[in-house]
Scaffold this motif. Structure first.
Motif, mmCIF file in Angstrom:
data_model
loop_
_atom_site.group_PDB
_atom_site.id
_atom_site.type_symbol
_atom_site.label_atom_id
_atom_site.label_comp_id
_atom_site.label_asym_id
_atom_site.label_seq_id
_atom_site.Cartn_x
_atom_site.Cartn_y
_atom_site.Cartn_z
ATOM 1 N N GLU A 153 97.068 19.210 84.670
ATOM 2 C CA GLU A 153 97.625 19.526 83.356
ATOM 3 C C GLU A 153 98.115 18.265 82.653
ATOM 4 O OE1 GLU A 153 100.632 22.345 84.285
ATOM 5 O OE2 GLU A 153 99.225 24.007 84.624
ATOM 6 N N ALA A 154 98.601 17.299 83.438
ATOM 7 C CA ALA A 154 99.121 16.063 82.850
ATOM 8 C C ALA A 154 98.024 15.221 82.214
ATOM 9 C CB ALA A 154 99.848 15.244 83.914
ATOM 10 N N THR A 155 96.767 15.457 82.572
ATOM 11 C CA THR A 155 95.682 14.682 81.959
ATOM 12 C C THR A 155 95.463 15.068 80.499
ATOM 13 O OG1 THR A 155 93.883 16.184 82.629
ATOM 14 C CG2 THR A 155 94.518 14.442 84.192
ATOM 15 N N HIS A 189 102.013 10.391 85.760
ATOM 16 C CA HIS A 189 103.040 11.409 85.926
ATOM 17 C C HIS A 189 104.076 10.882 86.895
ATOM 18 C CE1 HIS A 189 104.626 15.334 85.261
ATOM 19 N NE2 HIS A 189 103.487 15.890 84.929
ATOM 20 N N ARG A 213 104.823 14.914 90.966
ATOM 21 C CA ARG A 213 103.589 15.598 90.568
ATOM 22 C C ARG A 213 102.427 14.893 91.243
ATOM 23 N NH1 ARG A 213 106.075 20.070 88.777
ATOM 24 N NH2 ARG A 213 107.454 19.656 87.023
ATOM 25 N N SER A 254 98.223 15.330 78.468
ATOM 26 C CA SER A 254 99.513 15.006 77.864
ATOM 27 C C SER A 254 99.428 13.786 76.954
ATOM 28 C CB SER A 254 100.536 14.731 78.970
ATOM 29 O OG SER A 254 100.186 13.529 79.659
ATOM 30 N N ARG A 301 101.106 11.122 77.317
ATOM 31 C CA ARG A 301 101.063 9.970 78.210
ATOM 32 C C ARG A 301 99.633 9.689 78.667
ATOM 33 N NH1 ARG A 301 102.823 5.061 80.222
ATOM 34 N NH2 ARG A 301 102.096 4.848 82.365
ATOM 35 N N ALA A 302 98.868 10.735 78.923
ATOM 36 C CA ALA A 302 97.484 10.549 79.355
ATOM 37 C C ALA A 302 96.664 9.862 78.275
ATOM 38 C CB ALA A 302 96.857 11.891 79.720
ATOM 39 N N ALA A 339 99.526 20.499 88.614
ATOM 40 C CA ALA A 339 100.390 19.865 87.621
ATOM 41 C C ALA A 339 99.805 18.532 87.154
ATOM 42 C CB ALA A 339 101.788 19.641 88.212
ATOM 43 N N PHE A 340 99.183 17.795 88.071
ATOM 44 C CA PHE A 340 98.577 16.532 87.685
ATOM 45 C C PHE A 340 97.388 16.775 86.760
ATOM 46 C CE2 PHE A 340 96.298 12.544 88.078
ATOM 47 C CZ PHE A 340 97.327 11.608 88.100
#
Length: 360
Positions: free
Chosen positions: A313-315, A300, A304, A317, A319-320, A310-311
């Motif tokens: 939630e980024a897992t 991220h 973030r 995504s 990108r994750a 927020a991090f």
């Protein structure tokens, strides 16, 4: 012997192609494992057993003898630190490495033993660095004892005193060693506002660039806590909560090799920064016992922070998913190269020994 093996010396390129192919076949399964509930610390260990690993508890072994490479599982799967992605990538790398294994052994564990030749892991973060710094660290528990006396003049408020402890520690931050940090949380106050608290407790996480600086931080924090309590008529007890963890010692032979494999998988690392990053404390301890890598792979943007909602939630995504699969392939490539080339293992250990002689 893996299916399709034709015998003789296999080129690194062919072996890498096979490990990448294994990760491609596992892609949907790895992504699903990363989304499993956090109370399942290592989804997929049963899959390792089905693939021929000898599984005992949270340790799985494939093959026998040396070289022996450990893929390090996290002890939890907290999404706010990206540990769910680490667990899935480690399990995928283990399966891909086993599929190309010709000699030696690969171990999946959260507690590598001393007969390991190299420890491989990574940390999702906000930077892509081949070697992500981990500070020396420890925790202190501060307990404050007040007095719920029968008369106001006999009463001392432990929670109010603990607030002063936090204030005193905040004031000393300016004179801490460069790169040192102190972060505190309240762990106990009182259950009712009708009672003057006679007990309060907090924990403080201390980090510093090395063990000597960490010792100075411990001394400063202890003195600040005890002084603040005394000034408010209470008593503070300061004790270490858990072990002192060593600063991470990078092995550039291994981290450079991993960075090249990660680049081949589409993610390029930049020069490592100086600031310590969030990470698993046990990695620092392992790095002073054996060659170890702890790269960071950006998940991220820097606003973030690792550890935030927020991090977490980024897992989930896109990108994750890219990070998970690329890192699993890079870990598998690195592990398989170490197992195929004992000379690479010797180079890593020579570098480790040289650094130990120079005192880190």
């Amino acid at each position: 012997m893996p299916a399709g093996y034709l015998g003789g010396m296999e080129s690194d390129e062919d072996r890498h192609d096979r490990t990448d192919h294994e990760i491609e076949l596992l892609a949907e399964r790895l992504w699903a494992w990363s989304r499993e509930p956090a109370d399942d610390p290592a989804p997929g260990l049963g899959q390792l057993a089905a693939a021929g690993f000898d599984v005992t508890g949270r340790t799985a072994v494939y093959g026998a003898g040396r070289p022996c490479v450990a893929l390090l599982l996290p002890s939890d799967r907290l999404r706010e630190f990206g540990h769910n992605l680490v667990a899935a990538a480690v399990l995928g790398a283990a399966l891909a490495t086993a599929a190309t294994l010709e000699s030696g052994s690969v171990v999946v564990t959260d507690r590598p033993a001393d007969e390991i030749d190299a420890v491989l892991t990574f940390q999702p973060g906000v930077h892509t660095w081949a070697a992500a710094p981990l500070a020396a660290r420890t925790e202190l528990r501060v307990t404050v004892h007040g007095n719920s006396g029968p008369a106001p003049e006999d009463t001392t408020d432990a929670v109010a005193s603990l607030v002063q402890v936090f204030t005193a520690i905040a004031a000393l931050r300016a004179r801490l060693p460069a790169g040192a940090t102190v972060q505190g949380i309240v762990t106990h106050g009182e259950e009712s506002t009708d009672v003057v608290p006679d007990f309060a407790e907090a924990r403080f996480g201390l980090r510093a660039p090395d063990s000597e600086a960490l010792g100075r931080v411990v001394t400063e924090v202890t003195a600040a806590a005890e002084g603040a309590a005394m000034a408010t008529g209470t008593k503070a007890n300061v004790e270490r909560f858990g072990p002192i963890h060593a600063r991470f010692q990078d092995n550039p032979v291994l981290s450079g090799h991993f960075a090249r494999q990660l680049a081949a998988c589409g993610i390029h690392a930049s020069p490592s920064g100086a600031a310590a990053v969030p990470g698993r404390a046990e990695v620092g301890d392992l790095s002073v016992r054996m060659p170890t890598i702890h790269p960071s792979v950006a998940l991220h943007d820097p606003v973030r922070a690792v550890g935030s909602r927020a991090f977490a939630e980024a897992t989930g995504s896109p990108r994750a998913r890219t990070v998970l699969l690329a890192t699993a392939s890079a870990l598998a490539r690195t592990a398989s190269d170490l197992l195929a080339h004992p000379a690479l293992v010797r180079q890593a250990w020579d570098n480790f020994a040289d650094r130990a002689r120079r005192g880190g």
